[in-house]
Design an enzyme around this catalytic site. Structure first.
Site, PDB file in Angstrom:
ATOM      1  CB  CYS A 136      -0.921  -0.007   1.216  1.00 35.16           C
ATOM      2  SG  CYS A 136      -1.939   1.468   1.326  1.00 35.16           S
ATOM      3  CB  CYS A 139      -0.770   2.668   3.991  1.00 37.47           C
ATOM      4  SG  CYS A 139      -2.192   1.909   3.230  1.00 37.47           S
ATOM      5  CG  ASP A 140       3.063   1.415   4.451  1.00 36.43           C
ATOM      6  OD1 ASP A 140       2.520   1.895   5.461  1.00 36.43           O
ATOM      7  OD2 ASP A 140       2.947   0.225   4.120  1.00 36.43           O
TER       8      ASP A 140
END
Ligand code: NAP
Length: 315
Positions: A136, A139-140
């Site tokens: 992801c 997200c990261d």
């Protein structure tokens, strides 16, 4: 365990397909419950920018689209329950849904459980998940400011997310197993113009290595048979999706990859059981086609309930 007997239709999965089904079913007057085991939204909430969902000429995030869909489903009085469905009895005219919290009797079921990322299945992938290996970028990605990362895959997800990662990382390798990308041309063109991207083609990852965190990937060039190491701080894996179809395994027809086969009405081979979105076998996996499937499934469920209402839940 408490037995709830009150719903006409149960929708399993809260992504675009499930929420669209909920909007159509609840607006059509069906008492509707939607079950989601984790976060409402599915895969699209981890997409940073959606460029091709009609009605938004400026880029919109997956999260924003889902938030609006959820509000709309709730406006029509869909009950959204954050409960994981553990088992479903689908064979009779009465469908039984067992969740982590309760048991429900419903008349029709729409399976909109989506799909999840395929693993690369190489040494180091599992060990470094959460420590440099990610599925992801949204997200990261911000964790890799001024770092070097690799993206594995050549489809729309890999290339779009690699472009997104160039906002943070100083360099992004795209490691793809062929000499041609699978992503659509407009995305490819954008990627080829991006100077932070370096393409490592005809190559497969053999291992992901490091001490506590990812430090390098070992790659094998299929044309030259060379093995080399790339020093990276992170590896983002986008090598396709696997349908989340276990709940109905061996009870409805699957294609060879486990996607549920439906007819044009999104009907599976079980009476009153429909499927919608990425969990189904289909030509185009997009938010818009998931929404379309959800609407069709809800419409079909409504018709089926109307036609069979005399027969329901007779013990
Ligand atoms: P995908 O289109 O199936 O692409 C998967 C990529 O991973 C392919 O390039 C494939 O290589 C590669 N791959 C598969 N297994 C591999 C392995 N074991 N080792 C190395 N590489 C491997 O998957 P996706 O990109 O996740 O997209 C899923 C669906 O969502 C697609 O239908 C896509 O069009 C759609 N999507 C659309 C958008 C958009 O329209 N904005 C954005 C994201 C996703 P090969 O090419 O050699 O097979």
């Amino acid at each position: 365990m408490e037995l709830n007997n009150d719903y006409d239709v149960a929708i399993i999965g809260g992504g675009p397909a499930g929420l669209s089904a909920a909007i159509y079913a609840a607006r059509g007057g069906l008492k509707t419950v939607l079950f989601e085991k984790a976060l409402i939204g599915g895969q699209i909430v981890v997409t940073a920018e959606v460029e091709n969902y009609p009605g938004f000429e400026k880029n919109v995030t997956g999260f924003d689209i889902i938030e609006k869909m959820q509000q709309q489903a709730e406006k029509f009085e869909t009950d959204i329950k954050l409960e994981e469905v553990k088992a479903i009895g689908l064979e009779g005219l009465c469908k039984i849904i067992e969740t982590t919290k309760s048991t429900y009797k419903v008349q029709s079921v729409i399976i909109a459980t989506g799909a999840h990322p395929r693993k690369l299945a190489v040494p180091g992938e599992e060990k470094f998940t959460g420590r440099g290996v990610s599925y992801c970028a949204t997200c990261d990605g911000a964790l890799y400011r001024d770092k070097i990362v690799a993206v594995v895959g050549g489809g729309d997800s890999a290339i779009e997310e690699a472009i997104f990662l160039t906002k943070f990382a100083k360099k992004v390798y795209i490691i793809h197993r062929r000499d041609e990308l699978r992503a659509v041309k407009i995305v490819q063109d954008r990627a080829f113009k991006n100077e932070k991207l370096e393409f490592v083609l005809n190559s497969v990852v053999q291992a992901i290595e490091g001490k506590d965190f990812v430090e390098k990937v070992v790659i094998f060039n299929k044309e030259t048979n060379d093995v080399r190491e790339l020093e990276v701080n992170g590896v983002f894996i986008y090598v396709g999706i696997i349908p989340s179809s276990n709940l109905v395994e061996s009870r409805v027809e699957f294609d060879s990859q486990g996607f549920i086969i439906t007819d044009d009405s999104m009907h599976t081979e079980l009476p009153g059981v429909y499927a919608a979105g990425d969990v189904t076998k289909k030509v185009l996996r997009q938010v818009i086609t998931a929404c379309s499937d959800g609407a069709t499934a809800a419409f079909s469920a409504e018709k089926w309930i109307e036609e069979n209402k005399e027969l329901f839940c007779i013990e």
